[in-house]
Design an enzyme around this catalytic site. Structure first.
Site, short mmCIF file in Angstrom:
data_model
loop_
_atom_site.label_atom_id
_atom_site.label_comp_id
_atom_site.label_asym_id
_atom_site.label_seq_id
_atom_site.Cartn_x
_atom_site.Cartn_y
_atom_site.Cartn_z
N THR A 12 0.84 -1.21 0.00
CA THR A 12 0.00 0.00 0.00
C THR A 12 0.87 1.26 0.00
OG1 THR A 12 -0.05 -0.08 2.41
CG2 THR A 12 -1.91 -1.10 1.26
N ALA A 249 5.94 5.53 10.22
CA ALA A 249 4.76 5.26 9.42
C ALA A 249 5.11 5.35 7.95
CB ALA A 249 3.67 6.26 9.76
N LYS A 250 4.21 4.76 7.15
CA LYS A 250 4.48 4.72 5.71
C LYS A 250 4.59 6.11 5.10
CE LYS A 250 2.57 0.24 4.87
NZ LYS A 250 1.48 -0.57 4.42
N ARG A 251 3.95 7.09 5.76
CA ARG A 251 3.96 8.42 5.15
C ARG A 251 5.30 9.15 5.30
NH1 ARG A 251 0.76 8.30 9.43
NH2 ARG A 251 1.38 9.50 11.24
#
Ligand code: GLU
Length: 277
Positions: A12, A249-251
């Site tokens: 994702t 986090a992925k962000r």
């Protein structure tokens, strides 16, 4: 049985340092025991997963120095396996159709509608009510019935446990999650179902993953009991945090492996920083 671990990212977004830590942890766990390491792509949520992220996962992990068995199991290519498991649960009346919207469920349990799986407990509608909803084409989710599961397993329901590596026997508490959604039109099947089917099918003996999934183990342990699947040992590791103490986090773009890789970082330095080699 050969000790077998897996790293099971969802494509994702780009992998970050936390993923690198988790992947290295699973990899070394297997290698220390001359075991097998498996990579699995968990892309059943097709609305959120992108093929370009899957390709980046392969590139990032190879750069990190890992190797894995092929072919890699890509969940979106095996939906029939997950639907077969869902059918088994349906045959035993362990799942029911829920036509309630998220808003209605949030109102029912008096909580704001955040998160996908609110700890909701419901029950099947009468055949007439269900037929009416179906005739009107209303959307529904398949929910796992904790009440039916308790009846099905009898005393075994309260005795569900799993072994956490280094911490011994843990009591599984699937009740905390409520009647979880196992399938929905837009979702296909839920992560929990695909994970237990695949861990069994792939002979995973040790599930190595982050602490954020510790609670998920209760639900997965229940599904294993209901589907008659083997129970792996669990090894939840603590999560890496950034300099601000926040969970990675992925962000956080700057922390992606892709950015580090393209920025010329030496992967052996990264491995050392993360405590491996
Ligand atoms: N696919 C899940 C994730 O990326 C991990 C599943 C697991 O390790 O059980 O968060």
């Amino acid at each position: 049985m050969t000790l077998t671990t897996r790293f099971a990212p969802s494509p994702t977004g780009h992998l970050h340092l936390g993923h690198a830590f988790s992947a290295l942890n699973a990899y070394h766990y297997a290698k220390r025991a001359s075991g097998r390491f498996i990579l699995r792509i968990e892309d059943i949520d097709q609305a959120r997963c992108l093929p370009e992220f899957t390709q980046a996962i392969y590139a990032d992990l190879a750069w990190l120095g890992l190797d894995w068995e092929s072919p890699v199991r890509v969940q979106s290519q095996h939906m029939a396996d997950y639907h077969a498991a869902l059918d088994r649960l349906r045959e035993h009346h362990l799942i029911y159709r829920c036509f309630k919207t998220r808003k209605a469920i949030a109102a029912d349990i008096g909580r704001a509608p955040h998160g996908l799986d609110l700890p909701y407990r419901g029950q099947p509608l009468s055949p007439d009510q269900e037929a009416e909803h179906m005739a009107r084409g209303h959307a529904f989710a398949w929910r796992l019935s904790l009440a039916a599961a308790r009846q099905h397993l009898g005393k075994g329901f309260d005795d569900l446990t799993f072994i956490e590596d280094g911490r011994g026997v843990q009591v599984a508490r699937p009740q905390q999650a409520g009647d979880i959604v196992l399938a929905r039109k837009d979702l296909g099947v839920a992560y929990h179902l695909a994970v237990v089917v695949d861990d069994a099918l792939q002979g995973v003996t040790h599930v190595t993953r982050g602490d954020d999934l510790f609670e998920a183990t209760g639900v997965q342990r229940l599904l294993q009991a209901l589907l008659g699947l083997p129970i792996p040992t669990y090894c939840h590791h603590s999560l890496l945090s950034g300099p601000d103490g926040q969970r990675l986090a992925k962000r956080d773009r700057a922390q992606t492996l892709k950015a580090l890789r393209e920025g010329g970082m030496d992967p052996s330095d990264l491995r050392r920083q993360l405590g491996f080699d």
